[in-house]
Design a protein around this motif. Sequence first.
Motif, PDB file in Angstrom:
ATOM      1  N   VAL A  33       0.833  -1.201   0.000  1.00  0.00           N
ATOM      2  CA  VAL A  33       0.000   0.000   0.000  1.00  0.00           C
ATOM      3  C   VAL A  33       0.866   1.250   0.000  1.00  0.00           C
ATOM      4  CG1 VAL A  33      -1.682   1.343   1.320  1.00  0.00           C
ATOM      5  CG2 VAL A  33      -1.942  -1.128   1.123  1.00  0.00           C
ATOM      6  N   ALA A  34       1.912   1.254   0.852  1.00  0.00           N
ATOM      7  CA  ALA A  34       2.804   2.414   0.921  1.00  0.00           C
ATOM      8  C   ALA A  34       3.560   2.591  -0.392  1.00  0.00           C
ATOM      9  CB  ALA A  34       3.788   2.249   2.079  1.00  0.00           C
ATOM     10  N   LYS A  35       3.981   1.483  -1.004  1.00  0.00           N
ATOM     11  CA  LYS A  35       4.707   1.570  -2.275  1.00  0.00           C
ATOM     12  C   LYS A  35       3.819   2.150  -3.373  1.00  0.00           C
ATOM     13  CE  LYS A  35       8.157  -2.052  -1.614  1.00  0.00           C
ATOM     14  NZ  LYS A  35       8.678  -3.360  -2.072  1.00  0.00           N
ATOM     15  N   ARG A  36       2.573   1.675  -3.420  1.00  0.00           N
ATOM     16  CA  ARG A  36       1.653   2.210  -4.430  1.00  0.00           C
ATOM     17  C   ARG A  36       1.418   3.693  -4.218  1.00  0.00           C
ATOM     18  NH1 ARG A  36      -0.858  -3.037  -4.049  1.00  0.00           N
ATOM     19  NH2 ARG A  36      -2.167  -2.345  -2.323  1.00  0.00           N
ATOM     20  N   ARG A  37       1.317   4.122  -2.965  1.00  0.00           N
ATOM     21  CA  ARG A  37       1.089   5.533  -2.675  1.00  0.00           C
ATOM     22  C   ARG A  37       2.270   6.369  -3.149  1.00  0.00           C
ATOM     23  NH1 ARG A  37      -1.635   8.903   0.996  1.00  0.00           N
ATOM     24  NH2 ARG A  37      -1.224  11.007   0.213  1.00  0.00           N
ATOM     25  N   LEU A  77      -7.159  -2.319   1.865  1.00  0.00           N
ATOM     26  CA  LEU A  77      -7.974  -2.048   0.678  1.00  0.00           C
ATOM     27  C   LEU A  77      -8.579  -0.656   0.744  1.00  0.00           C
ATOM     28  CD1 LEU A  77      -9.600  -2.855  -1.880  1.00  0.00           C
ATOM     29  CD2 LEU A  77     -11.367  -3.712  -0.317  1.00  0.00           C
ATOM     30  N   VAL A  78      -9.136  -0.308   1.897  1.00  0.00           N
ATOM     31  CA  VAL A  78      -9.744   1.016   2.059  1.00  0.00           C
ATOM     32  C   VAL A  78      -8.708   2.113   1.861  1.00  0.00           C
ATOM     33  CG1 VAL A  78     -10.848   2.576   3.722  1.00  0.00           C
ATOM     34  CG2 VAL A  78     -11.609   0.203   3.551  1.00  0.00           C
ATOM     35  N   THR A  79      -7.524   1.927   2.436  1.00  0.00           N
ATOM     36  CA  THR A  79      -6.444   2.908   2.271  1.00  0.00           C
ATOM     37  C   THR A  79      -6.074   3.062   0.803  1.00  0.00           C
ATOM     38  OG1 THR A  79      -5.552   2.368   4.463  1.00  0.00           O
ATOM     39  CG2 THR A  79      -4.076   3.496   2.928  1.00  0.00           C
ATOM     40  N   GLU A  82      -8.904   4.912  -1.050  1.00  0.00           N
ATOM     41  CA  GLU A  82      -8.882   6.338  -0.694  1.00  0.00           C
ATOM     42  C   GLU A  82      -7.735   7.068  -1.380  1.00  0.00           C
ATOM     43  OE1 GLU A  82     -10.973   6.247   3.740  1.00  0.00           O
ATOM     44  OE2 GLU A  82      -8.792   6.066   3.567  1.00  0.00           O
ATOM     45  N   SER A  83      -6.606   6.387  -1.547  1.00  0.00           N
ATOM     46  CA  SER A  83      -5.465   6.991  -2.248  1.00  0.00           C
ATOM     47  C   SER A  83      -5.796   7.247  -3.716  1.00  0.00           C
ATOM     48  CB  SER A  83      -4.235   6.083  -2.152  1.00  0.00           C
ATOM     49  OG  SER A  83      -3.791   5.970  -0.827  1.00  0.00           O
ATOM     50  N   GLN A  84      -6.438   6.263  -4.362  1.00  0.00           N
ATOM     51  CA  GLN A  84      -6.795   6.438  -5.775  1.00  0.00           C
ATOM     52  C   GLN A  84      -7.823   7.562  -5.935  1.00  0.00           C
ATOM     53  OE1 GLN A  84      -4.774   4.632  -7.640  1.00  0.00           O
ATOM     54  NE2 GLN A  84      -4.128   3.596  -5.755  1.00  0.00           N
ATOM     55  N   LEU A  85      -8.803   7.587  -5.037  1.00  0.00           N
ATOM     56  CA  LEU A  85      -9.830   8.628  -5.104  1.00  0.00           C
ATOM     57  C   LEU A  85      -9.235  10.001  -4.853  1.00  0.00           C
ATOM     58  CD1 LEU A  85     -12.765   9.513  -5.334  1.00  0.00           C
ATOM     59  CD2 LEU A  85     -13.070   8.924  -2.912  1.00  0.00           C
ATOM     60  N   SER A  86      -8.345  10.087  -3.886  1.00  0.00           N
ATOM     61  CA  SER A  86      -7.697  11.368  -3.585  1.00  0.00           C
ATOM     62  C   SER A  86      -6.890  11.872  -4.775  1.00  0.00           C
ATOM     63  CB  SER A  86      -6.792  11.207  -2.360  1.00  0.00           C
ATOM     64  OG  SER A  86      -6.110  12.407  -2.075  1.00  0.00           O
ATOM     65  N   ALA A  87      -6.207  10.953  -5.447  1.00  0.00           N
ATOM     66  CA  ALA A  87      -5.421  11.349  -6.624  1.00  0.00           C
ATOM     67  C   ALA A  87      -6.328  11.885  -7.736  1.00  0.00           C
ATOM     68  CB  ALA A  87      -4.610  10.156  -7.135  1.00  0.00           C
ATOM     69  N   ILE A  88      -7.455  11.225  -7.950  1.00  0.00           N
ATOM     70  CA  ILE A  88      -8.402  11.680  -8.977  1.00  0.00           C
ATOM     71  C   ILE A  88      -8.900  13.088  -8.655  1.00  0.00           C
ATOM     72  CG2 ILE A  88     -10.667  11.282 -10.034  1.00  0.00           C
ATOM     73  CD1 ILE A  88     -10.192   8.257  -9.552  1.00  0.00           C
ATOM     74  N   SER A 122     -19.045  -3.620   8.087  1.00  0.00           N
ATOM     75  CA  SER A 122     -18.838  -2.365   8.816  1.00  0.00           C
ATOM     76  C   SER A 122     -19.306  -1.146   8.021  1.00  0.00           C
ATOM     77  CB  SER A 122     -17.361  -2.198   9.161  1.00  0.00           C
ATOM     78  OG  SER A 122     -16.593  -2.046   7.974  1.00  0.00           O
ATOM     79  N   GLY A 123     -19.493  -1.313   6.700  1.00  0.00           N
ATOM     80  CA  GLY A 123     -19.920  -0.193   5.860  1.00  0.00           C
ATOM     81  C   GLY A 123     -18.809   0.768   5.489  1.00  0.00           C
ATOM     82  N   ILE A 124     -17.560   0.414   5.779  1.00  0.00           N
ATOM     83  CA  ILE A 124     -16.444   1.322   5.508  1.00  0.00           C
ATOM     84  C   ILE A 124     -16.164   1.416   4.013  1.00  0.00           C
ATOM     85  CG2 ILE A 124     -13.968   1.697   5.861  1.00  0.00           C
ATOM     86  CD1 ILE A 124     -14.263   0.378   8.588  1.00  0.00           C
ATOM     87  N   VAL A 125     -16.194   0.275   3.327  1.00  0.00           N
ATOM     88  CA  VAL A 125     -15.853   0.268   1.898  1.00  0.00           C
ATOM     89  C   VAL A 125     -16.907   1.023   1.094  1.00  0.00           C
ATOM     90  CG1 VAL A 125     -15.326  -1.175  -0.101  1.00  0.00           C
ATOM     91  CG2 VAL A 125     -14.625  -1.919   2.184  1.00  0.00           C
ATOM     92  N   ILE A 126     -18.193   0.760   1.356  1.00  0.00           N
ATOM     93  CA  ILE A 126     -19.234   1.475   0.601  1.00  0.00           C
ATOM     94  C   ILE A 126     -19.150   2.967   0.875  1.00  0.00           C
ATOM     95  CG2 ILE A 126     -21.046   1.297   2.356  1.00  0.00           C
ATOM     96  CD1 ILE A 126     -21.478   1.010  -1.469  1.00  0.00           C
TER      97      ILE A 126
END
Length: 480
Positions: A33-37, A77-79, A82-88, A122-126
């Motif tokens: 995850v950190a590498k992808r970020r 996965l959530v992280t 969120e990284s992809q969405l933030s970049a967009i 938990s509803g976190i992903v949606i």
Amino acid sequence: MASKTTLNAKNLETLGAARLAELLIEISTGSPVAKRRLRLELAGAQSPKEAGREVAKRLTSIARARSFVNWKNRKPLVTDLESQLSAIKAQIAPDDPAEGLALLWRFMQVATPLFERCDDSSGIVIGVFHDACAALGEIALAAGTSPEDLADAAVEALCDNGYGQYDGLIAILKPALGAEGLGHLKQRIEALAAEPVPVPPKEEWEAVGYGSGGTTYAHEMEERSRQSMVGMALKDIADAMGDVDAFIAQYDPKTRKVPKIAAEIAARLLAAGRAEDALGFIERAEVDNDRWVPREWQDTRLVVLEALDRKEEAQAFRLSCFESTLNSEYLRDFLKRLPDFEDIEAEERAMDHAAAHSRGTPALGFFLDWPSPDRAARLLIDRHAEINGDHYEFLVPAAEATSERHPLAATLALRAMIDFTLSKARSKRYGYAARHLTECAALAGRINDYGTFEPHDVYVARMKLEHGRKSGFWHHVDGK
């Protein structure tokens, strides 16, 4: 002053770029995850287009993955999402809204294949996808997408909304769609409404479930889904266009009499300045006052009566709502509209009504919420046999509220929970019950007269006689 070793951006800057780069490489080792970020940040530093390519690759990878995501690996996965969405939103869309919009649609399309292999109890992903959906409107507006193209994209999205990722989409896109886009969207949805799912030959029917109504087949499920989507979309379009009558038309005459639906219709009619029509729908609703009445219907009726300046009728209904529900909000609203001095007598009558309510637990809840600890104490003593010890959400605060001035009442609240826990052998609550017994012992020294109730030592002796074999409880009591 913060220490120079405190982890903050200013202190880290003193390390210099080279040392920070080394640390980032070290920290990201073993963390995909950190590498992808980091790769995403490097791509964004080159250009928004490079960042876009990196995001597109990652979204494709997530969509194609087959491994199951459970609670243990959900956080990475959530992280990642969120990284992809933030970049967009932050790196791509500001410089290239059209590319940002295309990637955001692509991001949303990941939802269906992802949820097919993901536990999101938990509803976190949606929640991440709802954040992405909320961004579609602003970015679509900036991209200047043609209203028709945007409407067509919305139709495709709504047809793929099996997990609720596109809930609220039409309202979100309303500014970008405009009247032209909404009109085109309505035409497309109405066309879908006229196209039922084809029924295959009976030998090709695929069973997907069984219930009291018999076997459910795949084409039936698909048809129900289509009808549900069409109905919801047409209601949302009607709301977006401010067309109350079109909204009403989505419900058959019988359904319009369901109290909750009648309240939804009335609220829209009232907003459109049609208060009399709103009252008509409210009054035609089939309400059974001997059973539970939806709060929405009650509140909407009050708003409509006030809008029509039927204040006396509204007051009478407000009091009626309180008397049936013991909801303190209705009583407060009722009292504040009374002339001076009349409110005191009215409040006392309301307290008497609550004390005599057929069910003790809601009455206790009301006295706690009002608040009236003296009345709560009296109810605990007078109607102790009716108190359900399972309702710790009422009894714990009741014990706290009454302990200072009414230790006997507090003791009875605690005993109710102890008795329920032991009689039902709720072992998971033994620790709490033991603490309640300790609290009873502390209160005992301040009780001068137990009346018809057992003194503390007698109560404990009886508990040992009746529940002496529940060692888990007594171990907690003894502090073992």
